[in-house]
Design an enzyme around this catalytic site. Structure first.
Site, mmCIF file in Angstrom:
data_model
loop_
_atom_site.group_PDB
_atom_site.id
_atom_site.type_symbol
_atom_site.label_atom_id
_atom_site.label_comp_id
_atom_site.label_asym_id
_atom_site.label_seq_id
_atom_site.Cartn_x
_atom_site.Cartn_y
_atom_site.Cartn_z
ATOM 1 N N GLY A 61 0.813 -1.210 0.000
ATOM 2 C CA GLY A 61 0.000 0.000 0.000
ATOM 3 C C GLY A 61 0.844 1.255 0.000
ATOM 4 N N GLU A 62 1.946 1.228 0.767
ATOM 5 C CA GLU A 62 2.824 2.383 0.843
ATOM 6 C C GLU A 62 3.596 2.576 -0.465
ATOM 7 O OE1 GLU A 62 1.523 1.239 4.733
ATOM 8 O OE2 GLU A 62 2.511 0.042 3.185
ATOM 9 N N VAL A 63 3.974 1.473 -1.100
ATOM 10 C CA VAL A 63 4.636 1.569 -2.410
ATOM 11 C C VAL A 63 3.707 2.248 -3.416
ATOM 12 C CG1 VAL A 63 5.472 0.237 -4.393
ATOM 13 C CG2 VAL A 63 6.194 -0.389 -2.078
#
Length: 400
Positions: A61-63
């Site tokens: 999700g952060e990527v």
């Protein structure tokens, strides 16, 4: 080694065999966990030559959210993640960028790892804090920035309790906050420099490539994105009730962890088809289950209404509500969204908030009221445009 960090490393080292075993077991449904990747996949000089910026993201999700920042720096960047599936996603998005999984957070490993990268600046997306890794970076004269940084209330209390370990890290790092509230907490924790730049998630939302699927003339299409345990059961109950009035309804379910997808075939109350089984959705299909990685945002383009997973599961705290908004469709949130309070505070006028009990009524009203459905969708799309340009503000602070 300072006493706080020494104690942390000692406890971490003693716990490491258990931590690795637990991680191996719990990651089976999330794309796997490679011990080898963490201990032996250190970069060589030739792999990272000419790259001086290190961008770290926790997971998939952060990527996805940091994508605009990584794009801007792709000729200079090295990307690391904590999870294997986060690294796999980064490799898929940026095949030209070196991508690695960070080693266990013990100084002998982190010292060697940071030295092998040979970078000048570390940009940590949101607030992924690994004391040994960050200390190794600071000791090796790497400038540390937390970008689009967030500090939740629970994290704030934890960081204060761990001040013996974290104080020097904070005193040596720059915190570029997603909101004024996060900035206030960062100042109280003692970060060297604090400034509010906004939430990078607003920049990360973009129209993806069209999804290759044949659905036919179905209405309504409800997309449940990033669902967790219990939410698929709720989706099934809502579907059954809606089908009585809307026989052509299709519910698309994208579980947060694709390893759970196959189990949903027997859990959902109707005919269910996996994405990997067929790119054609038969007309009698009730549930189309997305068991692939990276396609959820494309599936939102097919929906008439989006329901955000993790917001009906108290243990999760929600997922990104912005992705469906780029398509101008209304977004429904449950009562649990603590991880996205900063984002939601800026889009709350464009969200349909719901409880478990009134979810059916909220969705039914949106289906029946074309004007309401259109108005809520357009509202979200306009807010997205207004809140963009966070990437530029971050780069301005990092490269003064």
């Amino acid at each position: 080694m300072r006493i706080g960090l020494f104690i942390y490393n000692l406890l971490y080292g003693v716990s490491l065999p258990v931590l690795l075993t637990v991680a191996k077991f719990t990651s089976k449904k999330r794309g796997g966990f490679s011990v080898k990747r963490r201990f032996f996949s250190f970069p060589s000089e030739s792999q990272v030559e000419g790259r001086d910026i290190w961008i770290h993201c926790a997971s998939i999700g952060e990527v996805n959210s940091a994508r605009p920042l990584i794009e801007k720096l792709k000729d200079r960047a090295i990307v690391t993640t904590f999870t294997d599936y986060g690294a796999d996603r980064a490799l898929k998005l940026f095949p030209e960028i070196p991508v690695y999984v960070i080693p266990p957070d013990m100084k002998p490993f982190t010292d060697r790892f940071v030295k092998s990268l040979g970078v000048k600046k570390l940009l940590v997306y949101e607030t992924e804090i690994w004391p040994s890794l960050l200390t190794s970076a600071i000791e090796q004269k790497v400038e540390v920035y937390f970008v689009s940084g967030k500090i939740t209330e629970s994290s704030f209390s934890l960081y204060k309790r761990l001040s013996l370990v974290l104080k020097e890290i904070f005193n040596s790092s720059v915190f570029l906050a997603r909101s004024d509230k996060d900035a206030e907490r960062a100042k109280e924790l003692g970060f060297a420099k604090v400034k509010t730049v906004g939430d990078l998630k607003f920049d990360s939302v973009m129209k993806p490539k069209p999804v290759n699927v044949s659905i036919g003339n179905r209405f309504p299409i409800i997309v449940w994105g990033s669902t967790h345990e219990g939410e698929e059961v709720l989706a099934g109950k809502i579907h059954v009730k809606l089908k009585e009035e809307f026989p052509q309804i299709l519910t698309i379910v994208a579980p947060r962890h694709v390893g759970r997808a196959e189990s949903l075939l027997s859990l959902l109350p109707g005919k269910a088809v996996l994405r990997t089984q067929s790119k054609n959705v038969p007309s009698d299909t009730d549930f189309y289950i997305v068991d692939t990685v990276g396609e959820l945002s494309s599936f939102y383009s097919l929906g008439d209404i989006a329901v955000i997973g993790g917001t009906f599961n108290e243990k999760v705290g929600g997922h990104n509500p912005l992705e469906p908004m780029v398509f101008g469709i209304p977004v429904v949130l449950g009562p649990y969204y603590s991880h996205f309070q900063g984002v939601i505070s800026k889009i709350k006028e464009c969200i349909i908030f719901s409880t478990h009990e009134n979810l059916f009524d909220k969705i039914s009203l949106l289906i029946k009221n074309d004007e309401l459905r259109h108005r809520v969708g357009v509202c979200g799309k306009r807010v997205l445009e207004k809140e963009r340009s966070v990437t530029e503000r971050i780069l301005k602070e990092v490269f003064v």
